[in-house]
Design an enzyme around this catalytic site. Structure first.
Site, PDB file in Angstrom:
ATOM      1  N   SER A  97       4.612  -2.687   1.330  1.00 56.59           N
ATOM      2  CA  SER A  97       3.158  -2.592   1.268  1.00 56.59           C
ATOM      3  C   SER A  97       2.604  -1.647   0.217  1.00 56.59           C
ATOM      4  O   SER A  97       1.395  -1.578   0.040  1.00 56.59           O
ATOM      5  CB  SER A  97       2.599  -2.200   2.642  1.00 56.59           C
ATOM      6  OG  SER A  97       2.743  -3.257   3.554  1.00 56.59           O
ATOM      7  N   LYS A 134      -5.505   5.529   1.625  1.00 56.53           N
ATOM      8  CA  LYS A 134      -5.509   4.347   2.489  1.00 56.53           C
ATOM      9  C   LYS A 134      -6.130   4.671   3.845  1.00 56.53           C
ATOM     10  O   LYS A 134      -5.922   5.759   4.397  1.00 56.53           O
ATOM     11  CB  LYS A 134      -4.076   3.835   2.654  1.00 56.53           C
ATOM     12  CG  LYS A 134      -3.964   2.480   3.351  1.00 56.53           C
ATOM     13  CD  LYS A 134      -2.519   2.004   3.340  1.00 56.53           C
ATOM     14  CE  LYS A 134      -2.339   0.682   4.075  1.00 56.53           C
ATOM     15  NZ  LYS A 134      -0.931   0.212   4.046  1.00 56.53           N
ATOM     16  N   SER A 159       0.197  -4.155   2.673  1.00 59.43           N
ATOM     17  CA  SER A 159      -1.101  -3.920   3.285  1.00 59.43           C
ATOM     18  C   SER A 159      -1.974  -2.936   2.505  1.00 59.43           C
ATOM     19  O   SER A 159      -3.147  -2.752   2.818  1.00 59.43           O
ATOM     20  CB  SER A 159      -0.915  -3.390   4.711  1.00 59.43           C
ATOM     21  OG  SER A 159      -0.178  -2.175   4.720  1.00 59.43           O
TER      22      SER A 159
END
Length: 446
Positions: free
Chosen positions: A160, A61, A136
Site C-alpha cells: 500500500s 495518511k 491504500s
C-alpha cells in the site's frame, strides 16, 4: 532561496487548486502548516536548523493519529475522531522540523486498491483521472505527485506504499516490519502493517526514513534494531553489488511496456557497476494466497464487533471484502503462518546469493476506476509482486522507471534483506542520478 513559508504557501495553493478533483487530501491544515513554516524560518534566522526535515512539507495518511486533527481512516464512523496525542511517527516528524500540510485520503480502513473512502471520496490519479491512484495510500502518493507536499507518510501491509508510488510516478519505501513504530496507526494486520515514507526523490525518502526509524518501547511490534547514520553513504552507488532477477513469478504476465522499462532499468544499474544474476525465489507464486488469508483474518479480528453488529457503518463494498476473513479456517491461518516461516527461510537463502532483488512493482499500469469483478481482478493482479516481500517482512522500495505509451508511470521494485533499507535507498539514489523519471510532472488540469 525559497523560504519555508513560501514553499508551504506554494504547496497549500496546489492543494486548494487540485484537491477538489483529485481528492488527495481529506483535510488541509492551512493555519497549522503556515505556523510551522514561520517557526522554521524563524529558527533559520537565528541560526539553528530545526532538524533533518527542516521545513519539509509532509502529508500524513488519515489512519495515523495527528493530535487535534481528525483521524478518520476514511470511515464514516471515525469522521469525528480527534486524537489527543500524535502517533510516534508524527511526533518524530515534528521534532525533525517537518511542516504537516494535511490528512491524506486513502482506501477506507486501509482496505482496497482504489483509494475510495466514505470521508474523502474517490482519490484520482493525476496522470489520468480515470485511473486508480493505487491503495491504500493513494492520497499520500497523489499529494506528492501533485506538488501538494514534498513527502508523505503512508502505510504498507501488502503493497500500500509501493503500489501508489508506482502508479503516481513517485518513490515509496516499505521498511522492515518492526523498524518504524505503528503505535497510533489504525491497524489492518499488525503482523504485517508498516509505516512508510513517500517522496519524488529517494534522498527525501531516505531523510524521512532516518527520522521515522527507531525503537518504541510501547509498541508491541517494534524491534530494537540498530541503524547507523547511512545518509553520508547514499551516493556510494551500486558498483560491486549483485542484483537478482527472479526466474519465477515476478516477471510473468507483464504488460509489454512494463517489461521493457524494468529491464532497461536493470541494465542501467548494470552499467553503473552492479552484477545481474538470475535467481529463484522459493514459494513466491504461493505467497498471494497465504498473505490474503492472513490479512483477511487479521482485519476481521480488528473489526469483528463492527462487522457483526454494525456493518452499515462501513461502506458496503469494504464490508463485502473484509468478510472473506470469516471464511478462513483456523487450519488455513496456521498454514499461512507456517508458509511465512518457510518463505522467510527461502528469502534468507536468496539474500545469501544476492544483495538486492529487482522486479516490476506492478505487472501492469494503473487500472481504470470501476466497480465489480474487473477491479477485483485488477487488484489481485497489481499486488502479485508486493505480497511475497510483505509476508516475509522484507523492506522494499519502488522508484519510477518509465512510462507506458499512454503516459502512465511504471515502477521498479527493489527488495533487500531484513534491516537493509540503507542499501535499498543507496541503489534508488544511484538509479535516480542517471534518470529523470521522478522529476516528470503529471498533466494536471487547471
Amino acid at each position: 532561496m525559497t523560504s519555508c513559508v513560501e514553499h508551504t504557501e506554494a504547496c497549500l495553493a496546489a492543494a486548494h487548486e487540485h484537491n477538489p478533483r483529485l481528492r488527495a487530501l481529506i483535510d488541509i491544515y492551512d493555519d497549522q502548516a503556515l505556523a510551522a513554516a514561520h517557526a522554521a524560518d524563524g529558527a533559520a534566522a537565528r541560526g539553528p536548523s530545526l532538524g533533518l526535515l527542516h521545513g519539509m512539507t509532509v502529508s500524513v495518511k488519515a489512519n495515523i493519529d495527528v493530535a487535534g486533527q481528525r483521524t478518520s481512516a476514511g470511515a464514516a464512523f471515525l469522521a469525528d475522531n480527534i486524537p489527543a496525542a500524535d502517533a510516534p511517527v508524527v511526533e518524530r516528524l515534528r521534532q525533525a522540523g517537518a511542516v504537516i500540510v494535511g490528512s491524506a485520503n486513502m482506501a477506507e480502513l486501509a482496505f482496497g486498491s482504489r483509494s475510495f473512502s466514505a470521508v474523502g471520496g474517490q482519490c484520482r490519479n493525476p496522470w489520468n483521472e480515470q485511473r486508480i491512484p493505487g491503495g491504500s495510500s493513494g492520497g499520500s502518493a497523489v499529494s506528492v505527485a501533485a506538488n501538494m507536499c514534498t513527502g508523505s507518510l503512508g502505510t504498507d501491509t501488502g503493497g500500500s506504499v509501493r503500489l501508489p508510488a508506482c502508479f503516481n510516478g513517485v518513490s515509496g519505501l516499505r521498511p522492515t516490519h518492526g523498524r518504524i513504530p505503528i503505535r497510533g496507526v489504525l491497524p489492518v494486520s499488525e503482523h504485517n502493517d508498516t509505516v512508510g515514507p513517500l517522496a519524488r526523490d529517494v534522498r527525501d525518502v531516505a531523510r524521512l526514513f532516518a527520522v521515522l526509524a527507531g525503537f518504541d518501547a510501547k509498541d508491541a511490534t517494534s524491534v530494537d534494531a540498530p541503524l547507523a547514520n547511512f545518509l553520508p553513504t547514499l551516493g556510494d552507488g551500486v558498483a560491486g553489488l549483485t542484483i537478482g532477477l527472479p526466474r519465477n513469478h515476478y516477471f510473468e504476465s507483464l504488460e509489454p511496456a512494463v517489461a521493457e522499462a524494468v529491464m532497461a532499468a536493470a541494465r542501467r544499474l548494470e552499467r553503473a557497476g552492479a552484477k545481474l544474476v538470475d535467481v529463484d525465489v522459493p514459494g513466491a507464486e504461493h505467497a498471494h494466497m497465504h498473505m490474503s488469508r492472513a490479512v483477511f483474518s487479521d482485519v476481521c479480528h480488528v473489526f469483528h464487533d463492527r462487522l457483526k453488529n454494525q456493518p452499515g457503518t462501513i461502506t458496503a463494498s469494504v464490508v463485502e471484502r473484509m468478510r472473506h476473513g470469516f471464511e478462513v479456517t483456523g487450519i488455513q491461518y496456521a498454514e499461512a503462518m507456517a508458509f511465512r516461516n518457510q518463505l522467510r527461510l527461502g528469502m534468507r537463502g536468496v539474500f545469501a546469493q544476492v544483495d538486492l532483488l529487482l522486479s516490476p512493482t506492478s505487472p501492469l499500469a494503473a487500472p481504470l476506476i470501476e466497480d465489480g469483478a474487473n477491479l477485483l481482478e485488477a487488484t489481485k493482479a497489481v499486488t502479485r509482486n508486493t505480497y511475497a516481500g510483505a509476508l516475509a517482512s522484507l523492506p522494499g522500495l519502488s522508484v519510477p522507471c518509465g512510462f507506458t505509451p499512454e503516459g502512465l508511470p511504471i515502477g521498479l521494485q527493489l527488495e533487500a534483506a531484513w534491516w537493509n533499507e540503507p542499501l535499498l535507498l543507496r541503489a534508488g539514489v544511484a538509479f535516480q542520478q542517471d534518470t529523470d523519471f521522478h522529476r516528470q510532472q503529471p498533466p494536471l488540469q487547471g
